[in-house]
Design an enzyme around this catalytic site. Structure first.
Site, PDB file in Angstrom:
ATOM      1  N   ASP A 278       1.107 -83.515 -14.086  1.00  0.00           N
ATOM      2  CA  ASP A 278      -0.130 -82.966 -13.527  1.00  0.00           C
ATOM      3  C   ASP A 278      -0.484 -81.585 -14.053  1.00  0.00           C
ATOM      4  O   ASP A 278      -1.651 -81.243 -14.208  1.00  0.00           O
ATOM      5  CB  ASP A 278      -0.056 -82.912 -11.999  1.00  0.00           C
ATOM      6  CG  ASP A 278       0.871 -81.810 -11.503  1.00  0.00           C
ATOM      7  OD1 ASP A 278       2.064 -81.834 -11.850  1.00  0.00           O
ATOM      8  OD2 ASP A 278       0.394 -80.922 -10.771  1.00  0.00           O
TER       9      ASP A 278
ATOM     10  N   ASP B 190       4.585 -78.452 -14.960  1.00  0.00           N
ATOM     11  CA  ASP B 190       5.936 -78.918 -14.678  1.00  0.00           C
ATOM     12  C   ASP B 190       6.095 -80.354 -15.168  1.00  0.00           C
ATOM     13  O   ASP B 190       5.236 -80.880 -15.883  1.00  0.00           O
ATOM     14  CB  ASP B 190       6.264 -78.782 -13.191  1.00  0.00           C
ATOM     15  CG  ASP B 190       5.264 -79.519 -12.303  1.00  0.00           C
ATOM     16  OD1 ASP B 190       4.495 -80.358 -12.835  1.00  0.00           O
ATOM     17  OD2 ASP B 190       5.248 -79.272 -11.094  1.00  0.00           O
TER      18      ASP B 190
ATOM     19  N   TYR C 273       1.327 -80.753  -3.126  1.00  0.00           N
ATOM     20  CA  TYR C 273       0.011 -81.372  -2.938  1.00  0.00           C
ATOM     21  C   TYR C 273      -0.099 -81.846  -1.495  1.00  0.00           C
ATOM     22  O   TYR C 273       0.155 -83.002  -1.182  1.00  0.00           O
ATOM     23  CB  TYR C 273      -0.198 -82.532  -3.925  1.00  0.00           C
ATOM     24  CG  TYR C 273      -0.469 -82.064  -5.332  1.00  0.00           C
ATOM     25  CD1 TYR C 273      -1.731 -81.589  -5.690  1.00  0.00           C
ATOM     26  CD2 TYR C 273       0.531 -82.049  -6.292  1.00  0.00           C
ATOM     27  CE1 TYR C 273      -1.983 -81.119  -6.968  1.00  0.00           C
ATOM     28  CE2 TYR C 273       0.290 -81.589  -7.573  1.00  0.00           C
ATOM     29  CZ  TYR C 273      -0.980 -81.126  -7.906  1.00  0.00           C
ATOM     30  OH  TYR C 273      -1.223 -80.661  -9.179  1.00  0.00           O
TER      31      TYR C 273
ATOM     32  N   GLU D 265      -1.699 -71.400 -14.860  1.00  0.00           N
ATOM     33  CA  GLU D 265      -1.292 -72.802 -14.907  1.00  0.00           C
ATOM     34  C   GLU D 265      -2.512 -73.710 -15.057  1.00  0.00           C
ATOM     35  O   GLU D 265      -3.470 -73.606 -14.292  1.00  0.00           O
ATOM     36  CB  GLU D 265      -0.506 -73.204 -13.661  1.00  0.00           C
ATOM     37  CG  GLU D 265       0.080 -74.608 -13.778  1.00  0.00           C
ATOM     38  CD  GLU D 265       1.177 -74.887 -12.759  1.00  0.00           C
ATOM     39  OE1 GLU D 265       2.016 -75.769 -13.015  1.00  0.00           O
ATOM     40  OE2 GLU D 265       1.186 -74.220 -11.705  1.00  0.00           O
TER      41      GLU D 265
END
Length: 485
Positions: free
Chosen positions: A81, A84, A229, A464
């Site tokens: 996603d 990571d 999430y 990120e």
């Protein structure tokens, strides 16, 4: 006052305007085709699994080829996603749903730019994975990788040795948000592939129907992806979103009746992986305007979204930075920027096609204003901002060099190389120097609410990137590449 504004304009290298009390940096002319192409390259850099021979990312290799093996299921593939190495089902499905919507709403523009095939490939990389993850009825594999262990090791996915823990939902442990979002992704994608691979499209649609029934009949929030999430908005938006896409894919009365009789809807000021009401309302507004019975309120709620966002609306709720950027919250804030540009771009076309406007009380907003605001938000990300810098890696002026991303920040290593997690952060994460691998096209989290930004890898909220930031950028960039404004 005018002379000081002129001086600022010279300092920024762009024209400045005052709008509703905000200092706005007016957009220049960008190579939107280049930005579109690079945005899709980032999605390719996020692929997990066995990469195809035509992979365009030279520093990426095969990874996570044993995913699912511990439960005798094939879960190889899909997307990481962000920066990571975990595969999260909810944001991955949202990425695919929005990519599919772009492929449908901007098909002509994507064809004109030569990127439609690449968008189709990006969608299929996700739907192939979802077909594997949903192979058993009333069961969906929703996550691969232990996030806590993963976050203790700064390592490329090609060299990771952290646990590939599997997480699933079923009748005993439901997860309505993820099941419904995956249903939406597969229903929307089925429309995309209907014209060139009818068998594949049918498989996607059949699975979407089953997943929606599962989501609807076994309701419950899945919190296994929290705190990374967490679905703060609940699952009613995903149920409406999935039913809307199934209605678009089938035109069956059963979905229209669910939308008008059972689904819950609400006026909101945000569109994101967690909150889909505005997307469903704009998707359904076209059917409302073309006479579909029972869908009358969705045009009103779509208008409410526009009125809540536009800074010149009497009902605006969203904070706009001094430089003109939407800012909802720190941490991947640019998802709300590209998400708004995405919906405004699509809704402006729906309104123009149906000769409609937006009503914000007594104020009438024309489709051209939505296009203008969408362009201004995208232009800010590409360089029209107080810092005159791009927030897309490898594009434009002063683009980010330290994206918070393991694969980009760690040099290419031999596949057999064993990485020591204890020293990985010292070796690569903490080094204040450009990444050895350019994460081309990645839109990073972006500046804070005051337009401040420092290119420093350790600041994950600003550096990120995420797949859904870029998936939401594809449509607006394709439209700008062909039509300009």
């Amino acid at each position: 006052m005018k002379s000081s504004i002129k001086a600022l304009a010279i300092a920024f290298g762009a024209w400045l305007t005052i709008s509703n009390g905000f200092l706005m940096v007016a957009g220049g002319s960008y190579n939107y085709k280049e930005a579109l192409t690079k945005s899709l390259l980032f999605l390719e850099a996020q692929r997990s699994g066995k990469l195809p021979p035509n992979s365009r990312i030279p520093w990426r290799g095969d990874s996570a080829l044993d995913d699912g093996k511990r439960s005798n299921v094939d879960l190889v593939g899909g997307y990481y996603d962000a920066g990571d190495n975990v595969k999260y089902g909810l944001p991955m499905a949202f990425t695919i749903t929005t990519l599919a919507w772009s492929a449908l709403a901007h098909q002509a523009e994507l064809e004109a730019t030569g990127e439609l095939k690449n968008v189709h490939a990006a969608i299929r990389w996700g739907t192939d994975y979802f077909l594997k993850a949903s192979s058993k009825r009333n069961k969906l594999w929703v996550q691969v990788g232990d996030p806590n262990a993963d976050h203790q090791c700064w390592v490329r996915p090609e060299n990771m040795n952290t646990p590939r823990t599997l997480y699933k939902i079923d009748e005993n442990d439901p997860g309505t948000e993820i099941a419904a979002e995956t249903a939406a992704a597969m229903a929307a994608s089925s429309i995309v592939f209907r014209g060139n691979d009818r068998k594949y499209a049918r498989s996607l649609l059949n699975k979407a129907k089953l997943l929606f029934e599962f989501a609807k009949n076994h309701q419950g929030t899945y919190d296994g992806e929290c705190p990374f999430y967490c679905s703060f908005s609940g699952y009613n938006d995903e149920l409406l979103w999935a039913a809307s896409w199934l209605f678009m894919a089938t035109k069956r009365d059963v979905y229209r009746k669910y939308i008008t009789g059972e689904a819950i809807t609400a006026s909101v000021a945000e569109f994101s992986w967690d909150l889909k009401y505005a997307g469903a309302q704009i998707l359904l507004s076209d059917s409302n305007l073309t006479g579909e019975d029972g869908l009358q309120n969705f045009k009103t709620q779509a208008d409410n979204f526009v009125c809540a966002v536009l800074p010149d609306s009497p009902f605006h709720q969203i904070y706009i930075s001094p430089g003109g950027l939407i800012h909802l919250r720190d941490g991947a804030n640019t998802q709300y920027v590209t998400g708004t540009a995405f919906l405004f771009s699509i809704y402006s076309d729906i309104l123009a096609k149906n000769h409609q406007t937006v009503s914000c009380g007594n104020q009438v907003i024309h489709p051209t204003r939505l296009r203008e605001f969408a362009k201004q938000q995208m232009d800010y990300l590409l360089g029209s901002n107080p810092r005159s810098r791009s927030y897309m890696v490898g594009f434009g002026n002063k683009s980010p060099t330290q994206a918070h991303h393991r694969g980009a920040s760690v040099p290419v290593l031999s596949p057999e190389k064993k990485v020591d997690c204890g020293t990985s952060f010292v070796n690569w994460y903490q080094k204040n120097q450009p990444n050895p691998n350019e994460l081309t096209g990645a839109i990073v989290g972006g500046p804070d609410r005051y337009d401040n930004f420092e290119d420093l890898r350790s600041d994950s909220s600003k550096l990120e990137p995420c797949t859904y930031i870029n998936s939401l950028a594809v449509g607006p960039l394709a439209k700008l590449a062909v039509h300009g404004a």
